[in-house]
Motif scaffolding. Structure first.
Motif, mmCIF file in Angstrom:
data_model
loop_
_atom_site.group_PDB
_atom_site.id
_atom_site.type_symbol
_atom_site.label_atom_id
_atom_site.label_comp_id
_atom_site.label_asym_id
_atom_site.label_seq_id
_atom_site.Cartn_x
_atom_site.Cartn_y
_atom_site.Cartn_z
ATOM 1 N N ALA A 44 0.572 -1.487 0.009
ATOM 2 C CA ALA A 44 0.409 0.311 -0.051
ATOM 3 C C ALA A 44 0.679 1.198 0.251
ATOM 4 N N ALA A 45 1.846 1.035 0.909
ATOM 5 C CA ALA A 45 2.688 2.641 1.124
ATOM 6 C C ALA A 45 3.577 2.814 -0.604
ATOM 7 N N LYS A 46 4.045 1.672 -0.910
ATOM 8 C CA LYS A 46 4.950 1.709 -2.639
ATOM 9 C C LYS A 46 3.467 2.284 -3.732
ATOM 10 N N ALA A 47 2.495 1.637 -3.471
ATOM 11 C CA ALA A 47 1.261 2.540 -3.813
ATOM 12 C C ALA A 47 0.651 3.125 -3.636
ATOM 13 N N GLY A 48 0.956 4.230 -2.886
ATOM 14 C CA GLY A 48 0.192 5.167 -2.408
ATOM 15 C C GLY A 48 -0.837 4.991 -1.905
ATOM 16 N N VAL A 49 -1.241 4.243 -1.416
ATOM 17 C CA VAL A 49 -2.127 4.564 -1.183
ATOM 18 C C VAL A 49 -2.557 3.488 0.101
ATOM 19 N N GLY A 50 -3.876 3.242 0.777
ATOM 20 C CA GLY A 50 -3.915 3.184 2.340
ATOM 21 C C GLY A 50 -4.353 2.003 2.257
ATOM 22 N N LYS A 51 -4.314 0.935 3.162
ATOM 23 C CA LYS A 51 -3.822 -0.975 3.160
ATOM 24 C C LYS A 51 -5.678 -0.942 2.933
ATOM 25 N N ALA A 52 -6.548 -0.369 3.270
ATOM 26 C CA ALA A 52 -7.887 -0.930 3.523
ATOM 27 C C ALA A 52 -8.328 -0.701 1.607
ATOM 28 N N THR A 53 -7.763 0.286 0.903
ATOM 29 C CA THR A 53 -7.739 -0.004 -0.768
ATOM 30 C C THR A 53 -6.963 -1.204 -0.821
ATOM 31 N N VAL A 54 -6.344 -1.469 -0.822
ATOM 32 C CA VAL A 54 -6.022 -3.300 -0.752
ATOM 33 C C VAL A 54 -6.792 -4.185 -1.129
ATOM 34 N N TYR A 55 -7.353 -3.587 0.547
ATOM 35 C CA TYR A 55 -8.304 -4.659 1.242
ATOM 36 C C TYR A 55 -9.824 -4.854 0.342
ATOM 37 N N ARG A 56 -9.714 -3.553 -0.287
ATOM 38 C CA ARG A 56 -11.114 -3.788 -0.755
ATOM 39 C C ARG A 56 -11.192 -4.515 -2.103
ATOM 40 N N ARG A 57 -9.841 -4.783 -3.120
ATOM 41 C CA ARG A 57 -9.542 -5.297 -3.865
ATOM 42 C C ARG A 57 -9.311 -6.304 -3.955
ATOM 43 N N TRP A 58 -8.380 -7.032 -2.830
ATOM 44 C CA TRP A 58 -7.877 -8.666 -2.495
ATOM 45 C C TRP A 58 -8.387 -9.029 -1.251
ATOM 46 N N PRO A 59 -8.996 -9.606 -0.767
ATOM 47 C CA PRO A 59 -9.201 -10.343 0.275
ATOM 48 C C PRO A 59 -7.668 -10.842 1.389
ATOM 49 N N ASN A 60 -7.082 -11.465 0.775
ATOM 50 C CA ASN A 60 -5.770 -11.099 1.470
ATOM 51 C C ASN A 60 -4.178 -11.577 0.088
ATOM 52 N N LYS A 61 -3.146 -11.850 0.715
ATOM 53 C CA LYS A 61 -2.201 -11.441 -0.213
ATOM 54 C C LYS A 61 -1.907 -12.098 -1.273
ATOM 55 N N GLU A 62 -2.423 -13.608 -0.379
ATOM 56 C CA GLU A 62 -2.150 -15.042 -1.824
ATOM 57 C C GLU A 62 -2.854 -13.928 -2.787
ATOM 58 N N ALA A 63 -4.203 -13.337 -2.721
ATOM 59 C CA ALA A 63 -4.954 -13.149 -3.773
ATOM 60 C C ALA A 63 -4.266 -12.159 -5.062
ATOM 61 N N LEU A 64 -4.066 -11.254 -3.689
ATOM 62 C CA LEU A 64 -2.945 -9.696 -5.141
ATOM 63 C C LEU A 64 -1.941 -10.421 -5.532
ATOM 64 N N PHE A 65 -1.449 -11.588 -4.825
ATOM 65 C CA PHE A 65 -0.035 -12.015 -5.732
ATOM 66 C C PHE A 65 -0.161 -12.661 -7.212
ATOM 67 N N ILE A 66 -1.704 -13.853 -6.788
ATOM 68 C CA ILE A 66 -1.912 -14.672 -7.920
ATOM 69 C C ILE A 66 -2.482 -13.590 -8.865
ATOM 70 N N ASP A 67 -3.203 -12.310 -8.644
ATOM 71 C CA ASP A 67 -3.518 -11.494 -9.965
ATOM 72 C C ASP A 67 -2.235 -11.124 -10.347
ATOM 73 N N ALA A 68 -1.112 -10.753 -9.694
ATOM 74 C CA ALA A 68 -0.238 -10.369 -10.131
ATOM 75 C C ALA A 68 0.638 -11.514 -10.801
ATOM 76 N N VAL A 69 0.669 -11.730 -10.691
ATOM 77 C CA VAL A 69 1.778 -13.065 -11.746
ATOM 78 C C VAL A 69 0.458 -13.525 -12.858
ATOM 79 N N THR A 70 -0.724 -13.611 -12.403
ATOM 80 C CA THR A 70 -1.450 -13.450 -13.779
ATOM 81 C C THR A 70 -1.919 -12.561 -15.192
ATOM 82 N N MET A 71 -1.792 -11.144 -14.344
ATOM 83 C CA MET A 71 -1.539 -10.166 -15.191
ATOM 84 C C MET A 71 0.112 -9.547 -16.171
ATOM 85 N N MET A 72 0.848 -10.134 -15.364
ATOM 86 C CA MET A 72 1.457 -9.989 -15.571
ATOM 87 C C MET A 72 2.943 -11.208 -16.981
ATOM 88 N N LYS A 73 1.669 -11.885 -16.844
ATOM 89 C CA LYS A 73 1.759 -13.357 -17.980
ATOM 90 C C LYS A 73 0.679 -12.479 -18.644
#
Length: 196
Positions: A44-73
């Protein structure tokens, strides 16, 4: 994703914020931080957003990483279905994209995590399985059409095609093998053993 995508009641989601969060994951990983050590707070700090903003989009770090790897591909390629060879070449070429250098660094930082963390291994497998399944379907179609051997080990063939492609694209494993025409040469070499 449209800039103002609604995921339910409340404020519209911003695609720019989503991208900033995912880019923060890439930046932290490519800087050498381990996936386990990266926190939602750091993302959140690196993205310049609040922690709640991240959690509104992804329920946990695992879900965020799955999306990040998928988007990378990138988006799933769609085989044309006319020739197993042409479809396999297209799928291997699709693994190489304009941002491969950055993504290669991110993937290189993920590799140790995949070895030591069952959670990250699950994350990576969940992200790449849809791509693997596209190639699996091409091979199955080849068996059914008679282009490929009836006794073909599909899973081993997936590995024989993907492994060298990843090693060469990401690590430049053998600098004596030219990049030009690599996908075609690799597919042709494997086809010599798997063709009907």
């Amino acid at each position: 994703m449209a800039d103002q995508d609604r995921k339910g009641p409340g404020r519209p989601r911003s695609a720019r914020v989503d991208e900033a969060i995912v880019e923060a994951v890439y930046d932290l990983l490519s800087a050498g931080q381990s996936a386990d050590a990266i926190s939602i707070e750091a993302i959140a700090a690196k993205a310049g957003v609040g922690k709640a903003t991240v959690y509104r989009r992804w329920p946990n770090k695992e879900a965020l990483f799955i999306d990040a790897v998928t988007m990378m591909k990138g988006s799933l390629p769609e085989p044309r279905g006319e020739s197993v060879r042409d479809d396999l070449v297209m799928l291997l070429q699709a693994m190489k994209n304009k941002r491969m250098e950055q993504y290669g660094r991110v993937t290189a930082c993920l590799l140790p995590e995949l070895v030591k963390s069952a959670e990250m291994h699950r994350v990576y497998q969940a992200a790449i399985e849809p791509r693997r399944n596209v190639m699996r379907q091409v091979l199955q179609r080849g068996i059914e059409s008679g282009e490929l051997r009836a006794d073909l080990d599909v899973e081993l063939t997936l590995l024989m095609l993907s492994g060298p492609n990843i090693a060469q694209n990401m690590l430049k494993w053998n600098p004596n093998v030219p990049s030009e025409g690599f996908a075609e040469k690799l597919v042709d070499a494997v086809l010599r053993g798997i063709a009907a």
